[in-house]
Design a protein around this motif. Structure first.
Motif, PDB file in Angstrom:
ATOM      1  N   LEU A 180       2.607  -9.977  -0.129  1.00 58.40           N
ATOM      2  CA  LEU A 180       2.255  -8.735  -0.830  1.00 58.40           C
ATOM      3  C   LEU A 180       1.726  -9.048  -2.219  1.00 58.40           C
ATOM      4  O   LEU A 180       2.273  -9.902  -2.929  1.00 58.40           O
ATOM      5  N   GLU A 181       0.685  -8.345  -2.615  1.00 62.60           N
ATOM      6  CA  GLU A 181       0.133  -8.544  -3.951  1.00 62.60           C
ATOM      7  C   GLU A 181       0.856  -7.648  -4.949  1.00 62.60           C
ATOM      8  O   GLU A 181       1.584  -6.726  -4.562  1.00 62.60           O
ATOM      9  N   THR A 182       0.621  -7.919  -6.219  1.00 57.97           N
ATOM     10  CA  THR A 182       1.367  -7.223  -7.276  1.00 57.97           C
ATOM     11  C   THR A 182       1.350  -5.693  -7.111  1.00 57.97           C
ATOM     12  O   THR A 182       2.420  -5.064  -7.115  1.00 57.97           O
ATOM     13  N   PRO A 183       0.174  -5.068  -6.958  1.00 57.85           N
ATOM     14  CA  PRO A 183       0.179  -3.596  -6.828  1.00 57.85           C
ATOM     15  C   PRO A 183       0.935  -3.123  -5.584  1.00 57.85           C
ATOM     16  O   PRO A 183       1.553  -2.056  -5.605  1.00 57.85           O
ATOM     17  N   GLU A 184       0.869  -3.937  -4.524  1.00 56.69           N
ATOM     18  CA  GLU A 184       1.589  -3.547  -3.297  1.00 56.69           C
ATOM     19  C   GLU A 184       3.104  -3.573  -3.529  1.00 56.69           C
ATOM     20  O   GLU A 184       3.824  -2.657  -3.096  1.00 56.69           O
ATOM     21  N   VAL A 185       3.585  -4.604  -4.210  1.00 56.32           N
ATOM     22  CA  VAL A 185       5.034  -4.675  -4.481  1.00 56.32           C
ATOM     23  C   VAL A 185       5.442  -3.502  -5.374  1.00 56.32           C
ATOM     24  O   VAL A 185       6.459  -2.841  -5.131  1.00 56.32           O
ATOM     25  N   ALA A 215      10.755  -3.064  11.961  1.00 58.77           N
ATOM     26  CA  ALA A 215      10.768  -1.612  12.213  1.00 58.77           C
ATOM     27  C   ALA A 215       9.484  -0.959  11.715  1.00 58.77           C
ATOM     28  O   ALA A 215       9.275   0.241  11.942  1.00 58.77           O
ATOM     29  N   GLY A 216       8.649  -1.726  11.049  1.00 60.15           N
ATOM     30  CA  GLY A 216       7.396  -1.182  10.536  1.00 60.15           C
ATOM     31  C   GLY A 216       6.892  -2.057   9.412  1.00 60.15           C
ATOM     32  O   GLY A 216       7.599  -2.964   8.956  1.00 60.15           O
ATOM     33  N   ASN A 217       5.665  -1.793   8.990  1.00 62.56           N
ATOM     34  CA  ASN A 217       5.088  -2.586   7.904  1.00 62.56           C
ATOM     35  C   ASN A 217       4.593  -1.662   6.809  1.00 62.56           C
ATOM     36  O   ASN A 217       3.844  -0.710   7.072  1.00 62.56           O
ATOM     37  N   LEU A 218       4.988  -1.971   5.581  1.00 64.47           N
ATOM     38  CA  LEU A 218       4.683  -1.101   4.443  1.00 64.47           C
ATOM     39  C   LEU A 218       3.212  -1.164   4.042  1.00 64.47           C
ATOM     40  O   LEU A 218       2.767  -0.386   3.191  1.00 64.47           O
ATOM     41  N   ARG A 219       2.461  -2.050   4.654  1.00 61.37           N
ATOM     42  CA  ARG A 219       1.011  -2.048   4.424  1.00 61.37           C
ATOM     43  C   ARG A 219       0.340  -0.964   5.266  1.00 61.37           C
ATOM     44  O   ARG A 219      -0.795  -0.596   5.023  1.00 61.37           O
ATOM     45  N   ARG A 220       1.047  -0.482   6.263  1.00 64.88           N
ATOM     46  CA  ARG A 220       0.453   0.516   7.154  1.00 64.88           C
ATOM     47  C   ARG A 220       1.177   1.854   7.136  1.00 64.88           C
ATOM     48  O   ARG A 220       0.601   2.883   7.453  1.00 64.88           O
TER      49      ARG A 220
END
Lengths: 385, 88
Positions: A48-53, A279-284
């Protein structure tokens, strides 16, 4: 250990409201040590990149997460780690860090204090430098980690030593306790070497057998010390393994998926770091969607201790620290039994004075083995006739 | 004091969970659970309100008279201060 009334109520409210009170967030799997027992793949496959975190942290704060553990991999390998930490503190998280401390300098220790980090857990495998360094495969790592502990202590930060026990370091545990006393830090041990996240079980060969652990089981002082820090930590992780008794956890195997969860450096959400069920991915998807609507979390939350097919009827339950994640990884069934838990439960029962303790799972397995042997004899007899 | 903005201790960790504010101090790991009134005051202090403004809001929210609201606000802020929950 009983939870304090305040913690008990907090756990109760989080359980009732399905609030993810504690989150373990691995922000990287990269590491500057190569510990022989580690379950991770240290390659970076696009963390994960900074903005994603930051986006995830914002979502967690909105969801009610209070206790946040940053772990890895080695967290300080992320160049943006202090930026993330500062952001997390601006959202008022209670922060625990897990690190090998190799990159903690005197200046960084000052910054950690300024940012209001509550606790730093540091992996120390032995009081003997050569044993520690052989486990980490980094020469000089023992001296550097110890120096970092002194930097952190100088700043008044709460440091805890974490020591996974394996064949390589079991015999030095008493000396580790003395070292912890000399450093004025508490320590905790972990008797479980876990399979790798990709399912590889080869590292389980480093585990000590239940027989080898008898001294540790008999002598509570060897298993580490409870600290005031644990009071706030108690809601995070397994209700069973933390030793915290809270009415709110009655009837369920542990807190995983109920008021705690795990997030990987790739944004995957699991019920627990020891329960690799994505259970899922926070990128999606949003955290809210995954936490409240994923079938995987629903399944974990539906498990009740009294419905476990084998373990519910086991008369060694009170000696058992069965972990549903390990049951899944080692036995392939979240609700099933697995050898390691049974062996340790039998050892604890033996130490407590129970004569010939046998778990329900082992009794069942032996019954099947006897039946197979018996049927084999019948076949042989019929052949003779 | 009434016009003074209340400043929460920035070192504390806290979250509102199911209607109650829970505060953790990093220095001693003590967990504070605030009751409904204290949680209300905490949240408005966090938004930068001064003592008088918080007392006014308390009057409306809890249907108490102004004197009672003022006394409750000052009393709870004194407790916050005593427990190290305020910066000022």
């Amino acid at each position: 250990m009983n939870a304090t009334p305040v913690m008990d109520r907090l756990v109760g409210r989080s359980m009732k409201g399905s609030v993810p009170l504690g989150v373990h967030f691995d922000v990287t799997y990269r590491c500057n040590e190569r510990c022989v027992h580690c379950y991770l793949d240290h390659e970076d496959y696009g963390e994960l990149e900074t903005p994603e975190v930051k986006n995830i942290l914002t979502q967690l704060a909105a969801a009610g997460t209070l206790m946040l553990t940053f772990s890895g991999g080695e967290i300080f390998l992320r160049k943006d780690f202090f930026e993330l930490l500062e952001f997390a503190r601006s959202l008022h998280f209670d922060i625990t860090l897990k690190s090998n401390a190799l990159m903690i300098t005197a200046e960084r220790a000052v910054r950690l204090r300024e940012l209001g980090v509550r606790q730093i857990q540091i992996s120390i495998y032995s009081a003997e430098p050569e044993v520690h360094d052989a486990i980490t495969k980094v020469r000089g790592s023992f001296a550097r980690s110890l120096q970092a502990i002194r930097f952190l202590k100088t700043q008044g930060l709460h440091v805890k030593i974490a020591c996974p026990l394996m064949k390589q370091n079991l015999s030095g545990l008493r000396r580790l306790r003395i070292l912890a006393d000399e450093l004025s830090v508490p320590y905790v041990i972990d008797m479980t070497v876990t399979p790798k996240l990709d399912g590889d079980t080869s590292i389980l060969a480093m585990r000590n057998s239940a027989d080898e652990l008898v001294d540790v089981i008999q002598d509570a002082s060897l298993r580490g010390q409870a600290t005031p820090d644990d009071a706030a930590e108690s809601v995070v992780g397994s209700a069973v393994s933390s030793g915290i008794e809270s009415d709110a956890y009655d009837g369920i195997p542990c807190s995983a998926g109920h008021n705690t969860c795990y997030i990987s450096p790739y944004g995957e959400v699991y019920p627990c770091v020891q329960m690799p069920i994505p259970a899922g991915n926070l990128r999606r998807e949003s955290f809210e969607q995954i936490w409240h609507r994923s079938p995987q979390f629903a399944r974990v939350r539906a498990i009740r201790e009294d419905q476990l097919p084998v373990c519910a009827a086991c008369n060694l339950r009170k000696y058992c620290e069965r972990c549903p994640g390990l049951a899944h990884m080692e036995g392939g069934d979240l609700t099933g039994a697995y050898d390691r838990a049974c062996e340790l439960a039998e050892m604890k029962a033996r130490v407590a004075g129970v004569a010939n303790p046998l778990s329900a799972w082992h009794a069942q397995s032996r019954g099947k083995a006897l039946a197979v042997r018996a049927s084999g004899r019948l076949v042989q007899i019929s052949q003779h006739l | 004091m009434n016009r003074e903005t209340v400043v929460l201790n920035p070192r504390l960790a806290w979250r509102e969970i199911q209607g109650r504010v829970v505060v953790i101090s990093p220095e001693d790991s003590v967990v504070h659970e605030l009751n409904e009134t204290a949680s209300f005051i905490w949240k408005h202090a966090e938004r930068g309100r001064n003592v008088s403004e918080i007392a006014d809001l308390l009057t409306t929210e809890f249907r108490v008279d102004a004197a009672q609201a003022q006394a409750d606000t000052e009393g709870l802020l004194a407790v916050f201060s005593q427990k190290g929950l305020l910066a000022n």
